[in-house]
Design a protein around this motif. Sequence first.
Motif, mmCIF file in Angstrom:
data_model
loop_
_atom_site.group_PDB
_atom_site.id
_atom_site.type_symbol
_atom_site.label_atom_id
_atom_site.label_comp_id
_atom_site.label_asym_id
_atom_site.label_seq_id
_atom_site.Cartn_x
_atom_site.Cartn_y
_atom_site.Cartn_z
ATOM 1 N N CYS A 2 53.591 149.948 123.371
ATOM 2 C CA CYS A 2 52.277 150.086 124.007
ATOM 3 C C CYS A 2 52.133 149.066 125.137
ATOM 4 N N ASP A 3 50.996 149.130 125.817
ATOM 5 C CA ASP A 3 50.790 148.248 126.969
ATOM 6 C C ASP A 3 49.849 147.098 126.662
ATOM 7 N N CYS A 4 49.512 146.887 125.389
ATOM 8 C CA CYS A 4 48.580 145.818 125.044
ATOM 9 C C CYS A 4 49.182 144.461 125.412
ATOM 10 N N ARG A 5 48.387 143.624 126.065
ATOM 11 C CA ARG A 5 48.829 142.283 126.434
ATOM 12 C C ARG A 5 47.692 141.313 126.192
ATOM 13 N N PRO A 6 47.948 140.099 125.748
ATOM 14 C CA PRO A 6 49.270 139.658 125.320
ATOM 15 C C PRO A 6 49.711 140.409 124.063
ATOM 16 N N ARG A 7 51.020 140.571 123.944
ATOM 17 C CA ARG A 7 51.553 141.362 122.846
ATOM 18 C C ARG A 7 51.278 140.669 121.512
ATOM 19 N N LEU A 8 50.835 141.476 120.532
ATOM 20 C CA LEU A 8 50.516 140.943 119.211
ATOM 21 C C LEU A 8 50.947 141.996 118.199
ATOM 22 N N VAL A 9 52.069 141.746 117.544
ATOM 23 C CA VAL A 9 52.610 142.774 116.655
ATOM 24 C C VAL A 9 52.958 142.186 115.287
ATOM 25 N N MET A 10 53.062 143.069 114.304
ATOM 26 C CA MET A 10 53.606 142.659 113.013
ATOM 27 C C MET A 10 54.858 143.492 112.749
ATOM 28 N N VAL A 11 55.782 142.882 112.002
ATOM 29 C CA VAL A 11 57.059 143.526 111.714
ATOM 30 C C VAL A 11 57.030 144.100 110.305
ATOM 31 N N THR A 12 57.365 145.373 110.174
ATOM 32 C CA THR A 12 57.421 145.974 108.833
ATOM 33 C C THR A 12 58.863 146.141 108.363
ATOM 34 N N GLU A 51 61.253 137.941 116.418
ATOM 35 C CA GLU A 51 61.512 136.678 115.710
ATOM 36 C C GLU A 51 60.231 135.862 115.542
ATOM 37 N N ASP A 52 59.306 136.020 116.463
ATOM 38 C CA ASP A 52 58.059 135.248 116.416
ATOM 39 C C ASP A 52 56.878 136.093 115.962
ATOM 40 N N ALA A 53 57.139 137.327 115.575
ATOM 41 C CA ALA A 53 56.043 138.221 115.211
ATOM 42 C C ALA A 53 55.561 137.935 113.786
ATOM 43 N N TYR A 54 54.390 138.462 113.474
ATOM 44 C CA TYR A 54 53.853 138.316 112.127
ATOM 45 C C TYR A 54 54.588 139.241 111.175
ATOM 46 N N ASN A 55 54.734 138.819 109.936
ATOM 47 C CA ASN A 55 55.250 139.700 108.904
ATOM 48 C C ASN A 55 54.114 140.570 108.405
#
Length: 99
Positions: A2-12, A51-55
């Motif tokens: 997606c184009d959301c900035r700043p990027r904020l994602v969680m890893v599944t 590597e820096d994303a939320y779990n």
Amino acid sequence: MCDCRPRLVMVTDYRCNYSAFNGYHFAPSDYSRVWCLRCGGTWRTKAAYVEDAYNAPKGWEQVGSPAKWRAMIGIVLPEEQAARKRAKLLGKGKRVKQR
Ligand SMILES: [Zn+2]
């Protein structure tokens, strides 16, 4: 992606997958699955930001909205923080329904 900035994602699925191809079993991979904590979009990536994303917190699948995922992880977006501050100022003495 997606184009959301700043990027904020969680890893599944960190550096693995569970695709139909391997019978939905764990398979190591260069790619990880991430979910956007702003728009709820999902994609697979091998970019360094995983590597820096939320779990992803346990039970995230049952909680189907980015706002609730953020609450589970305990993060507040800057724009939400500003809105809360505003509501607090407006609601001096009064109870402001927060939802
Ligand atoms: Zn997004």
